[in-house]
Scaffold this motif. Structure first.
Motif, PDB file in Angstrom:
ATOM      1  N   LEU A  59      -1.234   6.048   6.271  1.00 60.07           N
ATOM      2  CA  LEU A  59      -1.679   6.918   5.364  1.00 60.07           C
ATOM      3  C   LEU A  59      -2.290   8.120   5.988  1.00 60.07           C
ATOM      4  CD1 LEU A  59      -3.475   4.958   2.571  1.00 60.07           C
ATOM      5  CD2 LEU A  59      -1.458   6.019   2.279  1.00 60.07           C
ATOM      6  N   ASN A  67       0.282  10.678   7.142  1.00 53.17           N
ATOM      7  CA  ASN A  67       1.020  11.156   6.172  1.00 53.17           C
ATOM      8  C   ASN A  67       0.199  12.199   5.442  1.00 53.17           C
ATOM      9  OD1 ASN A  67       3.896  10.333   6.062  1.00 53.17           O
ATOM     10  ND2 ASN A  67       2.745   8.472   5.736  1.00 53.17           N
ATOM     11  N   PHE A  68      -0.943  11.803   5.140  1.00 50.56           N
ATOM     12  CA  PHE A  68      -1.926  12.563   4.302  1.00 50.56           C
ATOM     13  C   PHE A  68      -2.183  13.799   5.607  1.00 50.56           C
ATOM     14  CE2 PHE A  68      -4.076   9.495   1.228  1.00 50.56           C
ATOM     15  CZ  PHE A  68      -2.717   9.358   0.496  1.00 50.56           C
ATOM     16  N   VAL A 112       1.241  15.195  -6.863  1.00 48.82           N
ATOM     17  CA  VAL A 112       1.572  16.586  -6.277  1.00 48.82           C
ATOM     18  C   VAL A 112       2.444  17.277  -7.173  1.00 48.82           C
ATOM     19  CG1 VAL A 112       2.552  17.731  -4.597  1.00 48.82           C
ATOM     20  CG2 VAL A 112       1.077  15.957  -3.846  1.00 48.82           C
ATOM     21  N   ILE A 171      -1.717   0.157   7.791  1.00 50.52           N
ATOM     22  CA  ILE A 171      -1.546   1.064   6.690  1.00 50.52           C
ATOM     23  C   ILE A 171      -2.448   2.203   6.637  1.00 50.52           C
ATOM     24  CG2 ILE A 171      -1.451   0.815   3.965  1.00 50.52           C
ATOM     25  CD1 ILE A 171      -0.753  -2.236   4.534  1.00 50.52           C
ATOM     26  N   GLU A 172      -3.625   2.043   6.687  1.00 55.30           N
ATOM     27  CA  GLU A 172      -4.350   3.219   6.846  1.00 55.30           C
ATOM     28  C   GLU A 172      -4.025   4.413   7.674  1.00 55.30           C
ATOM     29  OE1 GLU A 172      -7.140   2.538   3.941  1.00 55.30           O
ATOM     30  OE2 GLU A 172      -6.968   4.093   5.385  1.00 55.30           O
ATOM     31  N   PHE A 216      -0.342  22.010   2.874  1.00 61.44           N
ATOM     32  CA  PHE A 216      -1.212  22.626   1.863  1.00 61.44           C
ATOM     33  C   PHE A 216      -2.137  23.599   2.490  1.00 61.44           C
ATOM     34  CE2 PHE A 216      -0.421  18.758  -1.075  1.00 61.44           C
ATOM     35  CZ  PHE A 216       0.057  19.601  -2.256  1.00 61.44           C
ATOM     36  N   PHE A 262      -6.754  14.012   0.052  1.00 63.40           N
ATOM     37  CA  PHE A 262      -5.926  13.710   1.159  1.00 63.40           C
ATOM     38  C   PHE A 262      -6.900  13.502   2.286  1.00 63.40           C
ATOM     39  CE2 PHE A 262      -2.091  15.980  -0.655  1.00 63.40           C
ATOM     40  CZ  PHE A 262      -1.716  15.097  -1.547  1.00 63.40           C
ATOM     41  N   ILE A 316       1.246   3.878  -2.559  1.00 59.85           N
ATOM     42  CA  ILE A 316       0.368   4.978  -2.746  1.00 59.85           C
ATOM     43  C   ILE A 316       1.115   6.376  -2.480  1.00 59.85           C
ATOM     44  CG2 ILE A 316      -1.417   6.226  -1.185  1.00 59.85           C
ATOM     45  CD1 ILE A 316      -3.518   3.914  -1.863  1.00 59.85           C
ATOM     46  N   LEU A 317       2.026   6.355  -1.517  1.00 56.02           N
ATOM     47  CA  LEU A 317       2.761   7.527  -1.106  1.00 56.02           C
ATOM     48  C   LEU A 317       3.540   7.895  -2.174  1.00 56.02           C
ATOM     49  CD1 LEU A 317       3.879   6.854   2.459  1.00 56.02           C
ATOM     50  CD2 LEU A 317       1.983   8.176   1.745  1.00 56.02           C
ATOM     51  N   ASN A 360      -6.073  19.048  -3.767  1.00 57.03           N
ATOM     52  CA  ASN A 360      -5.264  18.088  -3.342  1.00 57.03           C
ATOM     53  C   ASN A 360      -5.648  17.690  -1.978  1.00 57.03           C
ATOM     54  OD1 ASN A 360      -2.832  17.621  -5.074  1.00 57.03           O
ATOM     55  ND2 ASN A 360      -2.963  19.774  -5.102  1.00 57.03           N
ATOM     56  N   MET A 379       0.770  -1.366  -0.075  1.00 56.88           N
ATOM     57  CA  MET A 379       0.022  -0.011  -0.020  1.00 56.88           C
ATOM     58  C   MET A 379       0.989   1.219   0.214  1.00 56.88           C
ATOM     59  SD  MET A 379      -3.107   0.230  -0.493  1.00 56.88           S
ATOM     60  CE  MET A 379      -4.268   1.249   0.397  1.00 56.88           C
TER      61      MET A 379
END
Lengths: 69, 809
Positions: free
Chosen positions: B214, B217-218, A12, B210-211, B225, B198, A4-5, B194, A1
């Protein structure tokens, strides 16, 4: 997964490219006069023909659908 | 404004001029099997077809403008002056020069084509680009092949007359393009897109490692942003709020700025502490929508100028005569006291001066409002700003341009900066209460929650501030008034800012100027009913009066159009008496009763021009001030709702006619100096009136500035009009009541949408106070409210416009 990063990083960068393109278009004044460009594109670049008296040159409005459309 | 369709006088008018589309009258000029209304149009056609530029006629039907009254000669000689040339040129190097010219005649696609193909007319032109919105053309040309003067004269020959005034050489006065709004909008839009992406995983409640990765990071990306959104795109609102607060003024920007800051910092807190997903998507959406509102509101008519002063009225150069009689042209700013200047027919008198040679017949209608030219003799003093009509005159300058009476008039009341309305905008009033209520609500709920559950207290307070952020409210104003302003613009009524709509809706008193405002500018009418002349003599009369620039002659000529021009063998103009001349072997006299008949009757002879042919009486022509079309109806309709006043720089000859429209004699004032007008407006305001001033000339400039709203009325909106809040094209004068009532409709739409946006706020607040404001609620509610309000406002403005009286069906 975590791939994805990587994809996110790509997206971006890509979107940033479009943002820069937008900045460029603003800076070069493309938003200053939205009308002329829309007309200019319809002008023919060809060299003018020698003036012929027989040319009727009827007034044909640009709105008439061009054959290419 | 752009004319997208070539609808002007299309096939329906078979007698239309091939060049300009105007009716050719009884005797059209036929050239190359095409009809032309005048020699000017024919000549433009000839020049274009000889230069292989007849494609000009391909893009639009009748693209040209009528080329009548074109004056050739030395009027552009000043462009050979090195100093003026240097000031006008953008740059000049190695024989290549670049100049930017303002050409008001630019109006259609054919114009763009022709002006960008100038090299077909002259090889000296290298390149030219049109800016249609500003009606400017930038031309790069070879100096050696084509001088600036020749370039301008070439443009004049094809009837694209550049407007060169003192203003255009003033480099400091050049307006800068502000593109900041596009950048801010672009950044906000980019980040909005964006951040939405995210934020999406945050709304899914899948929970695994994993979620989590994410999400973390998001979240960080969202903060990254969010920074430009809040502190670049959103900075305008924060700065505006801060500036207002420093002046102890709470504007709509205050709750917005609070909303932006709270949204940002609470999101940063939630993300970094891992307690939530934050509201970055709401923040970006908010700033993006608000920026769109700003962009919509900031629309301006770039080709129009609402800030003109005397500099855009004065010429660039003046002809000076040295002691030994040599004429030379110097820039106006070099004009000094004591210089001897030459002013030709139709030229402007640039400085207060003493008439030393010639007969002056000076038209001051634009400066003072007097409708008839003033006759000046040698030794008389002439004030700046008048236009000489007649032969050339020589003057000695008494005061420099910047010190003349005219410019002083201009400078005396310029307080600088934007005109402030005296009353608060509805939006300011609402936001003041709104902010107070929100602050109280936030404090109370904060305290209450403190007792119920202290850890929730902070969240509830911030949630209230977030959800109360008046996004929809802030969108109603720009979109309803911006929409109203666009409707006006489509109908040739141009506002300086959107806020003028609100000012217009609150007016209760209207002050009119006379000359040029309710009467037509140099638009005297000629009444031919008293005339006893044959067709041949009418034709001769038409040829004779054509030679003269006296307003009466102009009026008669206008009435007698359609005759084939005859050759005038001799012509002379006798100031204050009349004109005489020989046409086709017949001697004609046109002028005052005494001049023509030799006697003076008892009946009032003013406003009558007598005619004789070969010393035989031919009757008279009545000359009257012509009121604008629909003036009677306009005044009657306005009188029902507004208090009407009239201020005229002219004499009171029209008083009896005007009394029918104005409530009493106290509201009609004649012989008013510009300063009187200003004082009068000031007094009206002091007595609590909300004053709309409608004027046209330099003499109204002070009054237009002083009034709550100043409308300047102009036959040609791109030519000179004094500084004002709105410019009305004169042919739309009859729709004035319609415009005023539409401004009230615009405000009504604002009211309704304000109520609607409050409903959204109430819904949002109920979530917030009960501690249930989840990011997804905010993320849905905020765009939903903004979009629905904008849709409502846009639809209602365009629907109301469809049913308004001024829209052409």
């Amino acid at each position: 997964m975590s791939v994805i990063l990587v994809l996110v990083a790509f997206s971006v960068v890509l979107a940033g490219g479009f943002l820069i393109a937008f900045f460029w278009s603003v800076r070069t004044g493309q938003y200053d006069d939205p009308y002329s460009a829309s007309v200019r594109i319809l002008f023919d670049d060809e060299k003018p023909r020698e003036a012929s008296k027989t040319d009727p040159a009827p007034a044909s409005p640009i709105e008439e659908p061009s054959p290419n459309q | 404004m752009p004319d997208y369709s070539p609808h002007r006088d299309s096939a329906a008018n078979s007698n239309g001029c091939y060049h300009c589309g105007e009716d050719c009258g009884a005797v059209p000029i036929i050239f190359d099997e095409k009809r032309f209304c005048c020699q000017g149009c024919r000549m433009v056609f000839e020049i274009l077809s000889q230069s292989n530029a007849s494609e000009y006629y391909k893009f639009e039907v009748h693209p040209g403008l009528t080329a009548r009254n074109r004056e050739p000669g030395s009027q552009y000689a000043y462009l050979d002056n090195e100093e003026i040339r240097r000031e006008l040129l953008e740059f000049s190097e190695d024989g290549v020069s670049k100049v930017k010219l303002f050409i008001p005649a630019i109006h259609c696609s054919s114009c763009i084509w022709l002006l960008e193909n100038l090299q077909r007319l002259n090889e000296g032109v290298m390149h030219s680009t049109v800016n249609f919105v500003k009606k400017e053309v930038i031309i790069t040309f070879h100096d050696a092949q084509l001088s600036l003067r020749q370039l301008v004269e070439m443009l004049v020959s094809i009837n694209y007359i550049p407007q060169i005034t003192l203003d255009s050489v003033d480099k400091g006065a050049k307006r800068k393009v502000n593109r900041g709004i596009y950048y801010r909008l672009g950044v906000a839009g980019f980040c909005f897109g964006n951040i939405m992406l995210f934020s999406f995983p945050g709304y899914l409640s899948v929970d695994d490692s994993i979620e989590h990765l994410l999400r973390q990071n998001f979240g960080l990306l969202n903060i990254l942003f969010g920074i430009p959104v809040a502190f670049y795109s959103g900075s305008v609102f924060i700065i505006a709020a801060w500036k207002g607060l420093k002046k102890r003024f709470i504007s709509i920007d205050v709750p917005i700025a609070v909303g932006i800051l709270v949204l940002f910092f609470r999101s940063v807190y939630e993300i970094t502490s891992g307690t939530g997903n934050g509201f970055m998507d709401s923040l970006a959406g908010l700033v993006f929508f608000l920026s769109i509102g700003r962009w919509y509101q900031d629309k301006t008519y770039q080709a129009l100028s609402f800030e003109r002063d005397y500099r855009s009225y004065f010429p660039v150069a003046v002809t000076v005569i040295s002691d030994d009689g040599i004429e030379s042209i110097i820039p106006l700013k070099n004009l000094r006291t004591g210089m001897r200047i030459l002013v030709r027919n139709q030229e402007l008198i640039p400085a207060d001066a003493l008439l030393v040679k010639g007969e002056g017949s000076v038209d001051y209608s634009f400066v003072t409002g007097e409708s008839t030219p003033v006759t000046k003799k040698e030794g008389d003093r002439i004030f700046a700003g008048g236009r000489q009509a007649g032969t050339s005159i020589e003057l000695i300058v008494e005061r420099e341009v910047a010190q003349s009476r005219l410019t002083e008039l201009w400078n005396q009341d310029i307080s600088g900066g934007e005109k402030q309305t005296r009353w608060d905008s509805i939006l300011d009033v609402i936001s003041r209460y709104f902010t107070a209520i929100i602050l109280i609500l936030a404090t109370v709920s904060g305290v209450v929650w403190w007792f119920i559950n202290p850890s929730q207290s902070f969240l509830v307070v911030t949630a209230i501030l977030i959800v109360a952020c008046p996004c929809a409210l802030a969108m109603t104003y720009p979109f309803s008034l911006g929409g109203t302003m666009r409707v006006f613009g489509k109908n040739n009524f141009y506002l300086k800012r959107t806020g003028v709509v609100e000012t217009l809706s609150k007016i209760d008193t209207i002050v009119f100027d006379k000359t040029g405002t309710i009467t037509r500018n140099n638009g005297q009418g000629a009444d031919l009913t008293g005339l006893r002349l044959s067709q041949e003599n009418l034709q001769r009369l038409s040829a004779l009066v054509r030679q003269s620039t006296h307003p009466s002659s102009v009026a008669i000529y206008r009435q007698l159009q359609g005759f084939q021009p005859l050759n005038v063998e001799s012509f002379s103009e006798l100031p204050a008496r009349g004109i005489e001349g020989v046409v086709g072997g017949h001697f004609l006299r046109v002028g005052s009763e005494e001049f023509v008949t030799g006697t003076r009757s008892e009946a009032p002879a003013a406003g009558r021009v007598f005619i004789s042919v070969d010393r035989e009486q031919g009757g008279f022509i009545g000359i009257n001030n012509q009121y604008r079309e629909g003036m009677k109806e306009v005044l009657q309709e306005l009188a029902l709702r507004y208090e009407l006043h009239l201020l005229s720089g002219d004499n009171d000859a029209e008083l009896p006619n005007l009394l029918a429209f104005f409530p009493s004699k106290d509201h009609l004032h004649f012989n008013q100096s510009p300063k009187d007008k200003l004082e009068y407006i000031r007094n009206l305001k002091a007595s609590g009136k909300r004053v709309l001033m409608i004027g046209d000339g330099l003499n109204d400039a002070g009054a237009l500035r002083e009034s709550d709203c100043g409308i300047s009325i102009a036959d040609d909106i791109y030519h000179f009009s004094p500084a004002c809040d709105a410019i009305l094209e004169s042919k739309q004068f009859k729709h004035l009541p319609g415009f005023l009532s539409f401004s009230r409709i615009g405000m009504r739409i604002v009211f309704i949408s304000v109520v609607l946006s409050f409903l959204y706020n109430v819904v949002g607040l109920s979530f917030a106070i009960t501690g249930n404001l989840l990011p997804e609620v905010s993320a849905i509610l905020m765009p939903l409210s903004s979009v629905s309000i904008v849709a409502f406002v846009t639809v209602s403005v365009s629907l109301s416009a469809r049913f308004s009286t001024f829209t052409e069906k």
